[in-house]
Design an enzyme around this catalytic site. Structure first.
Site, PDB file in Angstrom:
ATOM      1  N   ASP A  49       0.790  -1.243   0.000  1.00 22.89           N
ATOM      2  CA  ASP A  49       0.000   0.000   0.000  1.00 22.89           C
ATOM      3  C   ASP A  49       0.820   1.290   0.000  1.00 22.89           C
ATOM      4  O   ASP A  49       0.470   2.256   0.695  1.00 22.89           O
ATOM      5  CB  ASP A  49      -0.964   0.008   1.193  1.00 22.89           C
ATOM      6  CG  ASP A  49      -1.885  -1.192   1.234  1.00 22.89           C
ATOM      7  OD1 ASP A  49      -1.882  -1.978   0.270  1.00 22.89           O
ATOM      8  OD2 ASP A  49      -2.593  -1.358   2.236  1.00 22.89           O
ATOM      9  N   LYS A  52      -7.202  -3.790  -3.137  1.00 20.30           N
ATOM     10  CA  LYS A  52      -7.930  -4.517  -2.108  1.00 20.30           C
ATOM     11  C   LYS A  52      -8.742  -3.582  -1.213  1.00 20.30           C
ATOM     12  O   LYS A  52      -8.509  -2.367  -1.195  1.00 20.30           O
ATOM     13  CB  LYS A  52      -6.959  -5.324  -1.234  1.00 20.30           C
ATOM     14  CG  LYS A  52      -5.960  -4.460  -0.466  1.00 20.30           C
ATOM     15  CD  LYS A  52      -4.952  -5.314   0.281  1.00 20.30           C
ATOM     16  CE  LYS A  52      -3.892  -4.483   0.986  1.00 20.30           C
ATOM     17  NZ  LYS A  52      -4.393  -3.595   2.033  1.00 20.30           N
ATOM     18  N   CYS A 107      -2.082  -2.678   8.245  1.00 18.15           N
ATOM     19  CA  CYS A 107      -1.933  -3.601   7.111  1.00 18.15           C
ATOM     20  C   CYS A 107      -0.694  -4.482   7.227  1.00 18.15           C
ATOM     21  O   CYS A 107      -0.737  -5.674   6.900  1.00 18.15           O
ATOM     22  CB  CYS A 107      -1.929  -2.819   5.805  1.00 18.15           C
ATOM     23  SG  CYS A 107      -3.472  -1.910   5.517  1.00 18.15           S
TER      24      CYS A 107
END
Length: 209
Positions: free
Chosen positions: A19, A88, A122
């Site tokens: 990310d 996602k 994450c």
């Protein structure tokens, strides 16, 4: 007895990039240094033939992967190593699509080199999911961060307790090489020398946990 994840040398590396998107550029603590570390590891995937897994989080809201990395990802020598590039909504990188692409950990566990953001969200959930599947995880301390820097230390302590290895980008690169006679040694060691100042800055800022 120490767990397997704590005593095994890196044998089957894979780079996971979590990310690293444009929207976070001005929000994440020491974001440019995270990008520098990721760039070094990404450039090393070509001479070391390391597979690459990439995710973004809701690109419609948070934007694409930063251009510094997408430029590298489009080069043929690196592009051929990309296993997955997935957008996602899950916080973990281990989406159903990526999960289906992972090797069977009983036969060929991955040694995951994990960089990205945020460390306590994450990165943490990705690490726990990989460990639960029997893979080994190397959290690259000079390649992970959060909006609030204090969150990093708490998360890294938790992940170390869970069985992840916390280490640096330079350490894992030389462990993968293993020998100065490795065919990738000249290119990787040259890259390390080229980026020594950036590496020093990233470690000085991000290894204090």
């Amino acid at each position: 007895m120490a767990s397997l994840s704590r005593v095994t040398r890196i044998r089957n590396p894979a780079l996971f990039i979590c990310d690293l998107q444009e929207k976070f550029r001005h929000a994440i603590h020491e974001f440019p240094k995270v990008i520098t570390t990721t760039t070094k590891l990404l450039r090393s995937t070509a001479p070391l033939s390391i597979p690459i897994y990439i995710t973004t989080q809701s690109t419609s809201k948070l934007g694409p992967t930063v251009p510094e990395l997408t430029t590298l990802l489009s080069t043929p020598a690196i592009q051929k190593n990309i296993v997955a590039n997935v957008d996602k909504t899950l916080f973990s990188m281990i989406t159903p699509e990526i999960n289906s692409l992972l090797p069977n950990a009983k036969d060929t566990p991955l040694d995951v080199l994990l960089v990205g953001i945020e460390t306590h969200i994450c990165v943490t959930q990705t690490t726990l999911d990989l460990l639960a599947r029997g893979h080994r995880v190397y959290v690259i301390v000079d390649g992970v961060s959060s909006v609030n820097q204090e969150e990093r230390g708490v998360a890294i302590a938790r992940l170390r307790d869970a069985g992840a290895i916390v280490t640096t980008s330079e350490s894992v690169l030389f462990e993968i090489l293993g020998d100065a006679r490795h065919e990738g040694f000249r290119e990787v060691s040259g890259l390390v020398k080229e980026m020594k100042d950036e590496t020093r800055g990233a470690v000085e800022s991000l290894a204090k946990i």
